[in-house]
Design a protein around this motif. Structure first.
Motif, short mmCIF file in Angstrom:
data_model
loop_
_atom_site.label_atom_id
_atom_site.label_comp_id
_atom_site.label_asym_id
_atom_site.label_seq_id
_atom_site.Cartn_x
_atom_site.Cartn_y
_atom_site.Cartn_z
N ALA A 1 26.38 7.50 16.95
CA ALA A 1 24.95 7.49 17.29
C ALA A 1 24.54 8.82 17.91
CB ALA A 1 24.64 6.33 18.24
N SER A 2 25.40 9.38 18.76
CA SER A 2 25.11 10.68 19.38
C SER A 2 24.99 11.77 18.33
CB SER A 2 26.19 11.04 20.40
OG SER A 2 26.23 10.08 21.43
N ILE A 3 25.82 11.71 17.32
CA ILE A 3 25.74 12.68 16.22
C ILE A 3 24.43 12.50 15.47
CG2 ILE A 3 26.75 13.33 13.99
CD1 ILE A 3 29.51 12.59 15.28
N PHE A 4 24.05 11.26 15.19
CA PHE A 4 22.77 11.00 14.50
C PHE A 4 21.59 11.53 15.33
CE2 PHE A 4 24.70 7.10 12.19
CZ PHE A 4 25.03 7.88 11.09
N ILE A 5 21.65 11.36 16.65
CA ILE A 5 20.56 11.85 17.51
C ILE A 5 20.46 13.36 17.39
CG2 ILE A 5 19.83 12.14 19.91
CD1 ILE A 5 21.04 9.30 20.41
N LYS A 6 21.58 14.05 17.46
CA LYS A 6 21.56 15.52 17.35
C LYS A 6 21.03 15.97 16.00
CE LYS A 6 25.09 16.49 20.74
NZ LYS A 6 26.48 16.68 21.00
N GLN A 7 21.27 15.18 14.97
CA GLN A 7 20.78 15.51 13.63
C GLN A 7 19.36 14.99 13.39
OE1 GLN A 7 23.80 13.67 11.17
NE2 GLN A 7 25.16 15.44 11.34
N GLU A 8 18.76 14.39 14.43
CA GLU A 8 17.42 13.81 14.37
C GLU A 8 17.31 12.72 13.30
OE1 GLU A 8 14.31 16.75 14.43
OE2 GLU A 8 15.27 17.84 16.07
N ARG A 9 18.38 12.01 13.09
CA ARG A 9 18.40 10.86 12.20
C ARG A 9 18.25 9.62 13.09
NH1 ARG A 9 23.83 12.23 8.96
NH2 ARG A 9 23.52 10.11 8.19
N LEU A 10 17.03 9.45 13.60
CA LEU A 10 16.80 8.49 14.68
C LEU A 10 16.90 7.04 14.24
CD1 LEU A 10 14.00 10.35 16.68
CD2 LEU A 10 16.48 10.45 16.92
N GLN A 11 16.49 6.74 13.03
CA GLN A 11 16.62 5.35 12.56
C GLN A 11 18.10 4.95 12.50
OE1 GLN A 11 14.18 3.07 12.04
NE2 GLN A 11 15.83 1.60 11.73
N GLU A 12 18.93 5.85 11.99
CA GLU A 12 20.37 5.55 11.93
C GLU A 12 20.97 5.49 13.33
OE1 GLU A 12 22.14 7.75 8.16
OE2 GLU A 12 20.40 8.81 8.99
N ALA A 13 20.49 6.36 14.22
CA ALA A 13 20.98 6.32 15.60
C ALA A 13 20.60 5.01 16.26
CB ALA A 13 20.39 7.50 16.38
N GLU A 14 19.35 4.57 16.04
CA GLU A 14 18.92 3.30 16.62
C GLU A 14 19.79 2.14 16.11
OE1 GLU A 14 15.15 0.21 16.56
OE2 GLU A 14 14.75 2.31 16.10
N GLU A 15 19.99 2.08 14.81
CA GLU A 15 20.81 1.00 14.24
C GLU A 15 22.23 1.03 14.78
OE1 GLU A 15 20.41 1.69 10.03
OE2 GLU A 15 18.28 1.16 10.04
N THR A 16 22.79 2.22 14.91
CA THR A 16 24.16 2.36 15.40
C THR A 16 24.26 1.97 16.87
OG1 THR A 16 24.50 4.14 13.78
CG2 THR A 16 26.11 3.95 15.55
#
Length: 199
Positions: A7-22
């Motif tokens: 999720a932290s990686i997704f946040i850094k990549q601004e992939r927020l929907q995936e970060a939220e789901e994770t």
């Protein structure tokens, strides 16, 4: 923990929907990990879902009562909900827990500015810069307290001393210089890739 790291990686990549789901999956797997609630709260705040963000952040604080970052996040959420006095208390709690927390001082400055406590806001922004001399956002926030064009220019130059590429500061300085009769910076922006910038 692997889900939290992902999720932290997704946040850094601004992939927020995936970060939220994770992060939601992380909470299902480990409902006692406060950082997951706090990070999910930040994502939801930035998605204009502040009420849900508030509940998640309160859960993070319940799980970890000395979680300074969560108190600071809660202060920002409460500011979005226009609960400024509560927001101030939450940010002050973050600072009590972590006295060298530059971002909390800058956040406190924003809240104090909203409460028309401009002198206290200035002190808070300056404290953030004292703690972290490279904190361009705090220097930029000082600009918002300027009473004169001269003061504004000084504060913008402080921001640009910290980060010479701080776009809002560069654009604003070019407008101030144009107002003073020097169009050179402004014309450079018109010719640059930033000419259609919404700011």
């Amino acid at each position: 923990k692997i889900h939290f790291i992902l999720a932290s990686i997704f946040i850094k990549q601004e992939r927020l929907q995936e970060a939220e789901e994770t992060l939601r999956r992380t909470i299902e797997l480990n409902p006692n990990f406060p950082e997951s609630y706090s990070n999910l709260g930040v994502i939801l705040k930035n998605s204009n879902r502040s009420k849900e963000a508030e509940l998640l952040t309160l859960k993070a604080i319940e799980l970890k009562p000395d979680f300074a970052e969560a108190y600071s996040n809660l202060g920002n959420i409460l500011r979005d909900l226009n609960q400024l006095e509560e927001a101030e208390l939450s940010i002050r709690k973050a600072i009590d827990l972590k006295p060298d927390f530059a971002a909390a001082y800058s956040n406190l400055g924003n809240i104090l500015r909203d409460l028309d406590k401009t002198k206290e806001a200035e002190i808070s922004y300056r404290k953030a810069i004292e703690i972290n001399p490279n904190y361009a956002d705090a220097a930029w926030n000082l600009y918002g307290l300027a009473n004169t064009i001269k003061e504004a220019e000084e504060m913008i130059n402080l921001c640009l001393t910290i980060d010479e590429n701080y776009l809002k500061a560069k654009l604003t300085l070019s407008a101030l210089k144009l107002h003073e009769g020097d169009p050179s910076l402004f014309y450079n922006f018109i010719k640059s890739t930033h000419k259609n910038h919404p700011y």
